[in-house]
Design an enzyme around this catalytic site. Structure first.
Site, short mmCIF file in Angstrom:
data_model
loop_
_atom_site.label_atom_id
_atom_site.label_comp_id
_atom_site.label_asym_id
_atom_site.label_seq_id
_atom_site.Cartn_x
_atom_site.Cartn_y
_atom_site.Cartn_z
N HIS A 41 0.89 -1.10 0.06
CA HIS A 41 0.02 0.12 0.04
C HIS A 41 0.72 1.17 0.09
O HIS A 41 1.41 1.79 1.05
CB HIS A 41 -0.88 0.01 1.29
CG HIS A 41 -1.90 1.01 1.31
ND1 HIS A 41 -3.45 0.79 1.20
CD2 HIS A 41 -1.71 2.28 1.35
CE1 HIS A 41 -3.92 1.95 1.05
NE2 HIS A 41 -3.10 2.99 1.15
N HIS A 46 1.14 5.06 -2.48
CA HIS A 46 0.49 5.95 -3.59
C HIS A 46 2.05 6.45 -4.19
O HIS A 46 2.46 7.18 -3.39
CB HIS A 46 -0.22 6.79 -2.91
CG HIS A 46 -1.50 6.43 -2.25
ND1 HIS A 46 -2.68 6.43 -2.77
CD2 HIS A 46 -1.54 5.91 -0.99
CE1 HIS A 46 -3.37 5.91 -1.81
NE2 HIS A 46 -3.03 5.61 -0.96
N HIS A 56 -9.65 1.74 -0.16
CA HIS A 56 -9.85 2.20 1.05
C HIS A 56 -11.18 2.19 1.67
O HIS A 56 -12.00 2.49 1.25
CB HIS A 56 -9.19 3.50 0.84
CG HIS A 56 -7.90 3.81 0.43
ND1 HIS A 56 -7.14 3.43 -0.64
CD2 HIS A 56 -6.53 4.61 1.12
CE1 HIS A 56 -5.96 3.63 -0.72
NE2 HIS A 56 -5.66 4.49 0.29
N GLU A 84 -10.94 3.91 7.66
CA GLU A 84 -9.85 4.70 7.75
C GLU A 84 -10.62 5.72 8.49
O GLU A 84 -10.55 5.97 9.78
CB GLU A 84 -9.16 5.30 6.62
CG GLU A 84 -7.83 6.14 6.99
CD GLU A 84 -7.26 7.01 5.85
OE1 GLU A 84 -7.92 6.90 4.71
OE2 GLU A 84 -6.13 7.25 5.74
N ASP A 92 1.78 3.92 3.12
CA ASP A 92 0.75 5.09 2.50
C ASP A 92 1.47 5.94 1.72
O ASP A 92 1.60 5.94 0.51
CB ASP A 92 -0.09 5.23 3.61
CG ASP A 92 -1.48 5.85 3.29
OD1 ASP A 92 -1.89 5.31 2.09
OD2 ASP A 92 -2.24 6.36 4.05
N ASP A 93 1.83 7.03 2.34
CA ASP A 93 2.50 8.10 1.78
C ASP A 93 3.60 8.70 2.73
O ASP A 93 3.65 9.72 3.28
CB ASP A 93 1.47 9.27 1.56
CG ASP A 93 0.06 8.91 0.96
OD1 ASP A 93 0.13 8.71 -0.10
OD2 ASP A 93 -1.03 8.65 1.98
N1 ADE Z 1 -4.75 9.21 -0.89
C1 ADE Z 1 -3.28 8.96 -0.54
N2 ADE Z 1 -3.30 8.53 0.88
C2 ADE Z 1 -4.58 8.33 1.39
C3 ADE Z 1 -5.18 7.94 2.51
N3 ADE Z 1 -4.44 7.81 3.59
N4 ADE Z 1 -6.65 7.84 2.55
C4 ADE Z 1 -7.37 8.16 1.38
N5 ADE Z 1 -6.94 8.49 0.28
C5 ADE Z 1 -5.48 8.48 0.12
ZN ZN Z 2 -3.82 5.15 1.03
#
Ligand code: ADE
Ligand code: ZN
Length: 322
Positions: free
Chosen positions: A10, A12, A187, A190, A268-269
């Site tokens: 996971h 992006h 997703h 969350e 994630d990011d």
């Molecule tokens: N796009 C990038 N990171 C995200 C996240 N944590 N939740 C939803 N969309 C995303």
């Molecule tokens: Zn994500």
């Protein structure tokens, strides 16, 4: 301790862009970015809505297939440095040519060629629609995914603001991707609670959920996830950075795992959340005393749930043997 090798499911692509990478590209293009960085040069945002805005503002600097090729190389090199040997990345036709299939093919070819040039780490792409862009755009994104399915593109997913609409609004897009043979993930759970996870399972019939951690509030749902063998792509550092939980010690990952739900760990990011794969593993060791056995299991789980062919799966499992 850290455990190697690592599998990440996971991540992006745009969200993995280091602030320095985005700044350099903006300088080269003579673009001025405002409201994206704080005084120390990190990404600046206060909450989830602000995060999504800054994410899209930074992404606006990425304009050409060549930009995406450079980003792919930079992200893969950073992941490899963290001990990751296999990574699945969310790729967005929304930002790569605006969901036009022939433009998407050009961006994709650039990313695939870039990925092939980086040794020591294997990549697959998950074409991803963005929930708050709405169901029409999701359908166009699914068409891009279906047209390019196979080999490098092995999955279809959905990110973005979970509060927008209902999962069922996106069923056509997921059906289109399923018919093209793609693995499915979305997703959910969350910022949305257990009901959002249930809707996603019912309407989109995914084998994986991005995050899904709010399922921990509902024992019957945890049992369903375990019974149906749905894997959660858990990103603890992301959840803490975005305020889903106040600190790692309050994260439900242990309870979810104890309920028999397959879980994996990802970033994630990472630059947005000031994390790396090593930081994630260190945090889990510190908060919950996880050691080699736990980390081997989550990586084996990730390989089982990966959207890859059987030969790749077998080779990855062999690399995880003690
Ligand atoms: N796009 C990038 N990171 C995200 C996240 N944590 N939740 C939803 N969309 C995303
Ligand atoms: Zn994500």
């Amino acid at each position: 301790m850290t455990f190697d090798p690592k599998i990440e499911l996971h991540l992006h692509l745009e969200g993995a862009a280091a602030p320095e990478f985005i700044r350099r590209l903006a300088d080269e293009k003579g673009m001025r970015l405002s409201g994206v960085f704080d005084a120390r040069g990190a990404y600046a945002y206060d909450d989830f809505a602000g995060f999504l805005q800054v994410y899209e503002a930074a992404t606006a600097v990425l304009r050409t297939p060549e930009d995406y090729a450079r980003l792919t190389i930079s992200v893969l090199e950073a992941s490899r440095e963290q001990g990751v040997i296999y990574t699945e990345m969310f790729l967005s036709p929304d930002f790569c040519g605006g969901r036009d299939v022939s433009a998407w093919r050009e961006y994709l070819a650039a990313m695939q060629e870039a990925a092939a040039s980086v040794d020591g780490i294997e990549m697959r792409g998950i074409v991803t629609c963005i929930r708050h862009f709405g169901p029409d755009k999701a359908r166009q994104t699914a068409r891009c995914a279906a047209e390019t399915a196979g080999g490098f593109i092995t999955g279809f997913g959905m990110g973005g603001n979970e509060a927008m609409g209902h999962a069922a609004d996106f069923a056509w897009a997921f059906d289109c991707a399923r018919e093209a043979g793609l693995g499915l993930t979305s997703h959910a759970g969350e910022f949305g609670g257990p009901a959002s996870v249930r809707e996603t399972l019912d309407a989109l019939r995914v084998s994986r959920i991005g995050h899904g951690v709010r399922a921990a509030e509902d024992p019957a749902l945890l049992k369903r996830l375990a019974d149906e063998d749905v894997t959660l792509e858990v990103c603890p550092g992301s959840n803490v950075a975005l305020g889903v939980y106040p600190r790692i010690e309050a994260h439900p990952i242990e309870r979810i795992m104890a309920a028999g739900v397959p879980i994996t760990v990802s970033t994630d990011d990472p630059p947005f959340f000031h994390t790396t794969m090593r930081d994630e593993y260190d945090g889990l060791e510190r908060a919950f005393g996880w050691g080699e056995d736990h980390f081997r299991v989550i990586n084996q789980t990730a390989v089982r749930a990966a959207f890859c062919d059987d030969a790749t799966r077998a080779a990855l499992l062999a690399k995880l043997e003690p």
